[in-house]
Design a protein around this motif. Structure first.
Motif, PDB file in Angstrom:
ATOM      1  N   TYR A 193      13.121   4.177  -1.973  1.00 36.81           N
ATOM      2  CA  TYR A 193      14.560   4.441  -2.072  1.00 36.81           C
ATOM      3  C   TYR A 193      15.142   3.862  -3.359  1.00 36.81           C
ATOM      4  N   PHE A 194      14.863   2.595  -3.626  1.00 35.56           N
ATOM      5  CA  PHE A 194      15.460   1.953  -4.791  1.00 35.56           C
ATOM      6  C   PHE A 194      14.875   2.486  -6.101  1.00 35.56           C
ATOM      7  N   THR A 195      13.621   2.925  -6.079  1.00 33.15           N
ATOM      8  CA  THR A 195      12.992   3.393  -7.306  1.00 33.15           C
ATOM      9  C   THR A 195      13.254   4.863  -7.568  1.00 33.15           C
ATOM     10  N   ALA A 196      13.219   5.683  -6.533  1.00 34.72           N
ATOM     11  CA  ALA A 196      13.338   7.131  -6.719  1.00 34.72           C
ATOM     12  C   ALA A 196      14.735   7.643  -6.422  1.00 34.72           C
ATOM     13  N   ASN A 197      15.261   7.330  -5.247  1.00 33.81           N
ATOM     14  CA  ASN A 197      16.530   7.935  -4.831  1.00 33.81           C
ATOM     15  C   ASN A 197      17.678   7.580  -5.768  1.00 33.81           C
ATOM     16  N   GLU A 198      17.742   6.320  -6.193  1.00 29.77           N
ATOM     17  CA  GLU A 198      18.846   5.903  -7.039  1.00 29.77           C
ATOM     18  C   GLU A 198      18.712   6.388  -8.475  1.00 29.77           C
ATOM     19  N   ALA A 199      17.536   6.879  -8.868  1.00 28.42           N
ATOM     20  CA  ALA A 199      17.339   7.356 -10.232  1.00 28.42           C
ATOM     21  C   ALA A 199      17.216   8.872 -10.315  1.00 28.42           C
ATOM     22  N   VAL A 200      17.272   9.565  -9.177  1.00 36.35           N
ATOM     23  CA  VAL A 200      16.938  10.988  -9.177  1.00 36.35           C
ATOM     24  C   VAL A 200      17.945  11.812  -9.979  1.00 36.35           C
ATOM     25  N   TRP A 201      19.237  11.433  -9.925  1.00 34.04           N
ATOM     26  CA  TRP A 201      20.220  12.214 -10.672  1.00 34.04           C
ATOM     27  C   TRP A 201      20.063  12.030 -12.176  1.00 34.04           C
ATOM     28  N   LEU A 202      19.766  10.817 -12.593  1.00 31.41           N
ATOM     29  CA  LEU A 202      19.520  10.573 -14.016  1.00 31.41           C
ATOM     30  C   LEU A 202      18.318  11.366 -14.502  1.00 31.41           C
ATOM     31  N   VAL A 203      17.259  11.370 -13.703  1.00 29.69           N
ATOM     32  CA  VAL A 203      16.056  12.110 -14.064  1.00 29.69           C
ATOM     33  C   VAL A 203      16.326  13.609 -14.076  1.00 29.69           C
ATOM     34  N   ALA A 204      17.093  14.105 -13.104  1.00 35.69           N
ATOM     35  CA  ALA A 204      17.387  15.539 -13.039  1.00 35.69           C
ATOM     36  C   ALA A 204      18.205  15.992 -14.241  1.00 35.69           C
ATOM     37  N   ILE A 205      19.210  15.229 -14.605  1.00 38.58           N
ATOM     38  CA  ILE A 205      20.028  15.592 -15.770  1.00 38.58           C
ATOM     39  C   ILE A 205      19.202  15.549 -17.047  1.00 38.58           C
ATOM     40  N   THR A 206      18.359  14.530 -17.167  1.00 35.08           N
ATOM     41  CA  THR A 206      17.485  14.442 -18.345  1.00 35.08           C
ATOM     42  C   THR A 206      16.524  15.620 -18.402  1.00 35.08           C
ATOM     43  N   GLY A 266       4.955   2.421  -2.998  1.00 33.37           N
ATOM     44  CA  GLY A 266       6.304   2.941  -3.165  1.00 33.37           C
ATOM     45  C   GLY A 266       6.561   3.421  -4.572  1.00 33.37           C
ATOM     46  N   MET A 267       6.101   2.671  -5.566  1.00 34.31           N
ATOM     47  CA  MET A 267       6.294   3.100  -6.951  1.00 34.31           C
ATOM     48  C   MET A 267       5.442   4.323  -7.263  1.00 34.31           C
ATOM     49  N   THR A 268       4.270   4.432  -6.660  1.00 27.80           N
ATOM     50  CA  THR A 268       3.428   5.611  -6.872  1.00 27.80           C
ATOM     51  C   THR A 268       4.092   6.867  -6.322  1.00 27.80           C
ATOM     52  N   VAL A 269       4.596   6.785  -5.099  1.00 27.01           N
ATOM     53  CA  VAL A 269       5.285   7.935  -4.505  1.00 27.01           C
ATOM     54  C   VAL A 269       6.541   8.272  -5.291  1.00 27.01           C
ATOM     55  N   ALA A 270       7.293   7.255  -5.692  1.00 29.52           N
ATOM     56  CA  ALA A 270       8.512   7.489  -6.459  1.00 29.52           C
ATOM     57  C   ALA A 270       8.207   8.178  -7.779  1.00 29.52           C
ATOM     58  N   ALA A 271       7.102   7.797  -8.427  1.00 26.89           N
ATOM     59  CA  ALA A 271       6.734   8.434  -9.691  1.00 26.89           C
ATOM     60  C   ALA A 271       6.453   9.916  -9.495  1.00 26.89           C
ATOM     61  N   VAL A 272       5.749  10.265  -8.413  1.00 30.03           N
ATOM     62  CA  VAL A 272       5.467  11.677  -8.126  1.00 30.03           C
ATOM     63  C   VAL A 272       6.761  12.447  -7.884  1.00 30.03           C
ATOM     64  N   VAL A 273       7.663  11.866  -7.110  1.00 23.94           N
ATOM     65  CA  VAL A 273       8.937  12.538  -6.807  1.00 23.94           C
ATOM     66  C   VAL A 273       9.754  12.740  -8.071  1.00 23.94           C
ATOM     67  N   LEU A 274       9.890  11.696  -8.876  1.00 28.42           N
ATOM     68  CA  LEU A 274      10.704  11.799 -10.081  1.00 28.42           C
ATOM     69  C   LEU A 274      10.104  12.769 -11.090  1.00 28.42           C
ATOM     70  N   ALA A 275       8.783  12.758 -11.243  1.00 27.22           N
ATOM     71  CA  ALA A 275       8.152  13.706 -12.159  1.00 27.22           C
ATOM     72  C   ALA A 275       8.346  15.139 -11.691  1.00 27.22           C
ATOM     73  N   GLY A 276       8.225  15.368 -10.380  1.00 26.63           N
ATOM     74  CA  GLY A 276       8.459  16.710  -9.851  1.00 26.63           C
ATOM     75  C   GLY A 276       9.882  17.169 -10.063  1.00 26.63           C
ATOM     76  N   VAL A 277      10.849  16.279  -9.836  1.00 33.96           N
ATOM     77  CA  VAL A 277      12.249  16.630 -10.056  1.00 33.96           C
ATOM     78  C   VAL A 277      12.508  16.954 -11.517  1.00 33.96           C
ATOM     79  N   MET A 278      11.979  16.131 -12.424  1.00 31.33           N
ATOM     80  CA  MET A 278      12.198  16.385 -13.843  1.00 31.33           C
ATOM     81  C   MET A 278      11.551  17.692 -14.280  1.00 31.33           C
ATOM     82  N   ALA A 279      10.347  17.977 -13.793  1.00 25.57           N
ATOM     83  CA  ALA A 279       9.667  19.218 -14.171  1.00 25.57           C
ATOM     84  C   ALA A 279      10.455  20.435 -13.705  1.00 25.57           C
ATOM     85  N   LEU A 280      10.912  20.411 -12.463  1.00 27.03           N
ATOM     86  CA  LEU A 280      11.647  21.554 -11.925  1.00 27.03           C
ATOM     87  C   LEU A 280      12.993  21.736 -12.617  1.00 27.03           C
ATOM     88  N   THR A 281      13.720  20.659 -12.853  1.00 28.42           N
ATOM     89  CA  THR A 281      15.014  20.792 -13.518  1.00 28.42           C
ATOM     90  C   THR A 281      14.863  21.182 -14.978  1.00 28.42           C
TER      91      THR A 281
END
Length: 208
Positions: free
Chosen positions: A6-19, A105-120
Motif C-alpha cells: 500500500y505505502f509503496t505502490a498505492n500512494e505512488a500510482v498516480w505519480l507513476v501514471a501521469i509520468t 511487498g516492494m517486489t509486488v509494488a514494482a510489478v504493479v507500478l511498472a505495469g501502470v506506467m507501461a499501460l499509461t
C-alpha cells in the motif's frame, strides 16, 4: 506485506501514471518528428520501448527514490531503539516478521507500478498519435504489444523490486547503533538502490 504494498505502490500510482502518460506522448512526438507520420509504426515502437526498457526502469527508479529511504529509516530506527532485540527475545523471527514481507511487498509494488506506467504510456502515445480517433487503436492493442514483451516487463520489474528491497533492508540493518547514522542509512539505501537498478538493467540488456 500488504501495508508495504500500500505505502509503496498505492500512494505512488498516480505519480507513476501521469509520468507514464507524459512519457508515451513525448516518445510518439519524437518518433513523428524523426521518422515521419507512420502512426502504426510509431505506436509499435512505443509499445516495445515502454514495456521492455523504459517503464520497468523508470517506475522502479521512482519507487526507490520514494520508498527505499523510508524503509531504511524505519528499520534503522527499530534496530537503534532496541525493538529488533526485543522481538528476538520474544522468539519472533526477524526474517519472516520484518524482512521478508518488506522485500515481497516492494517486489509486488514494482510489478504493479511498472505495469501502470507501461499501460499509461501506451495510452498517452495513442491519444497523441490519433487524437480523438483513438478507440480503434485502444481496442487493437495486440497490434502494438507482444506477449513476450509484457512478460519481460513484469519479470524485469520484479527483479528490480527484489533487489531494491534487499538493498534497503541491508542499509537499514547495517548501521552502527547511533542515532546520527539513521540519515546516512537513508542516503545509502537510495544511492545503492539506484546503482543496483542500473547494474541489473545492464545485465538484462546483456541477456536479452
Amino acid at each position: 506485506m500488504l501495508k508495504q504494498i500500500y505505502f509503496t505502490a498505492n500512494e505512488a500510482v498516480w505519480l507513476v501514471a501521469i509520468t507514464g502518460f507524459a512519457l508515451g506522448a513525448t516518445v510518439v512526438v519524437q518518433l513523428h518528428e524523426e521518422y515521419g507520420q507512420s502512426r502504426d509504426a510509431a505506436l509499435r515502437l512505443l509499445g516495445s520501448l515502454s514495456f521492455v526498457e523504459l517503464s520497468p526502469l523508470l517506475a522502479c527508479l521512482m519507487m526507490v527514490a520514494r520508498s527505499a529511504s523510508a524503509m531504511a529509516i524505519e528499520l534503522a530506527s527499530m534496530r537503534i531503539s532496541g525493538e529488533v532485540a526485543a522481538l528476538r527475545r520474544m522468539g519472533i523471527s526477524i526474517e519472516s516478521y520484518l524482512l521478508l514481507p518488506r522485500v515481497l511487498g516492494m517486489t509486488v509494488a514494482a510489478v504493479v507500478l511498472a505495469g501502470v506506467m507501461a499501460l499509461t504510456s501506451v495510452l498517452g502515445g495513442v491519444l497523441f498519435a490519433t487524437g480523438w480517433d483513438a478507440s480503434y487503436q485502444i481496442f487493437a492493442l495486440e497490434r502494438m504489444l507482444r506477449w513476450h514483451e509484457v512478460l519481460i516487463c513484469l519479470f524485469k520489474a520484479a527483479s528490480f523490486g527484489l533487489v531494491a528491497g534487499v538493498v534497503s533492508i541491508y542499509a537499514g540493518f547495517s548501521v552502527p547503533l547511533q542515532v546520527s547514522e539513521i540519515p546516512k542509512a537513508a542516503s545509502r539505501a537510495v544511492l545503492r538502490g539506484l546503482l543496483a537498478l542500473f547494474v541489473l538493467d545492464f545485465c538484462w540488456a546483456l541477456v536479452l
